[in-house]
Design a protein around this motif. Structure first.
Motif: not given
Length: 459
Positions: A328-338, A350-356, A361-365
């Protein structure tokens, strides 16, 4: 092919063996008939022996070898009435010239010469019978009228010659009942062979079918094992990469960054020394401090990108939250995490897979979507762990990305990572935005949860 060869050989051998048995039975039945005819003839001749002795005593004493006509007629009458086997067993008598003397079933032949009588195959029937009789007795097969059936049938004739009366005495049996019996036996054998052939064919086809199914099952099993090995190998490659990234990240964080910070402290100490001596900081020193600060931030960013320490220390939820804040700091895009608290629930892989997935996804966005808002949601419901990343960007053509070489490789790698955990990776994209959904069954990490719980209880 082997089954059909066995099928042909078995049926062929069975047919040959059956034919041999039928031929043996036919020979046996004919031999019985022949012996039967010999017995009938012997009994018949024995019954008139006394007539010849009587003829010699009362007939022509000067010509003892000449038959007495009166006694011949009496003997002919005796043979005329000798019947057996109902109407089909009788005796017939011909003289040496083929003149019929006795024929109880065809009296019209009596007194006529049948020397030239031919059978259906051209044989001189009477001549052959007389010839066999002169040869000491013999058998001859020919077609003759059967009294009980009123048609011609195959007959086995037996003829002997009577020297006393100078006659050919013959009799015979009809073979149609023998042939009918053999035909019935042939029919039963044919039925049995056909039944056996059907059984063999069914067994052969069933064997082929089961072998075919077994082959398919084996191929599927081998294919499944090969896919499992490939997937396992792929995961091992990923694990090795992640471990290498974790090692490099740790080296950067604990080594290079600490060294750079030490240099930064030295520069700051130099600046304080100059300040105490009332000297201004030279421009190169100022430039060095700025460059060093930039380098430290870049090394930290690279270290964090390769493997965030927070993922190991605080768990997936905190790591994703930290990643979202930086994004959010780098892109000025509002982001919500639940998110739920997942620190101890999920295994590292599993942690690593979901984190990647979140990281890619955020890199592509950031690069392509031009989104204003991003939602990251992690939830556990109905035996599934679900990660959803949704943005309101421009979207993209999924099929076009998939068909281009070197495009979408990151997404394919993420999908393969998720599928290795028996999960599902799905993308929905339109002009209203893109939604990436990852579903991983809880069963894929339940054992890890139980193992972690037990270890915690033991501590």
């Amino acid at each position: 092919m082997t089954s059909f060869i066995i099928y042909y050989l078995v049926t062929s051998q069975y047919r040959e063996l059956s034919d041999m048995n039928v031929q043996t039975l036919e020979s046996f039945l004919i031999a019985q008939k022949e012996q039967e005819l010999k017995n009938y003839t012997s009994i018949a001749l024995s019954s008139v022996e006394h007539m010849y002795k009587l003829a010699k005593q009362t007939g022509q004493p000067n010509q003892p070898n000449q038959p007495n006509k009166t006694h011949q007629a009496a003997v002919a009458d005796i043979f005329e009435n000798m019947l057996y086997n109902a109407d089909d067993g009788y005796f017939f008598i011909y003289d040496n010239k083929g003149v019929a003397i006795v024929h109880p079933k065809e009296p019209n032949r009596v007194g006529e010469s049948w020397w030239e009588l031919e059978g259906e195959n051209g044989d001189k029937i009477i001549q052959i019978l007389i010839e066999n009789a002169h040869a000491g007795g013999g058998f001859y097969r020919y077609k003759w009228y059967k009294p009980s059936e009123k048609f011609k049938a195959d007959k086995l004739g037996y003829s002997v010659y009577s020297e006393e009366w100078e006659w050919m005495l013959g009799t015979g049996v009809y073979l149609d009942d023998v042939y009918a019996q053999l035909d019935n036996l042939h029919q039963e054998i044919d039925n049995h062979i056909n039944y056996t052939k059907q059984i063999i064919l069914i067994v052969a086809l069933s064997s082929i079918f089961f072998i075919f199914l077994f082959g398919i099952a084996m191929n599927l099993n081998h294919k499944k094992k090969a896919e499992e090995k490939i997937s396992e190998l792929g995961q091992r490659v990923i694990d090795v990469q992640e471990e290498e990234n974790r090692h490099i990240s740790r080296e950067l964080h604990d080594g290079i960054i600490q060294t750079l910070i030490s240099i930064k402290y030295s520069l700051e100490a130099t600046a304080l020394f100059l300040l105490k001596n009332k000297q201004d900081k030279p421009a190169p020193l100022i430039q060095a401090e700025e460059s060093l600060g930039f380098v430290i931030q870049e090394v930290r960013r690279i270290s964090h990108h390769m493997h965030p320490q927070i993922l190991d220390e605080l768990g997936l939820s905190s790591a994703i939250e930290s990643l979202a804040i930086d994004f959010s700091k780098q892109s000025d895009v509002q982001i919500n995490v639940t998110k739920p608290i997942l620190r101890k629930l999920l295994p590292d892989f599993i942690n690593t897979t979901l984190y990647r997935v979140v990281q890619e996804s955020l890199t592509n966005i950031k690069k392509h979507a031009k989104a204003n808002h991003v939602l990251i949601d992690i939830a556990i419901q109905d035996s599934w762990l679900t990660l959803t990343i949704k943005d309101d960007g421009l979207g993209f053509d999924i099929n076009a990305i998939s068909q281009k070489d070197n495009h979408g490789i990151g997404l394919r790698n993420l999908a393969e990572r998720v599928e290795h955990h028996s999960g599902k990776f799905n993308i929905i994209s339109s002009e209203q935005g893109t939604e990436i959904t990852v579903n991983i069954p809880i069963s894929s990490f339940t054992k890890h949860f139980h193992h972690t719980t037990k270890k915690s209880e033991l501590k």
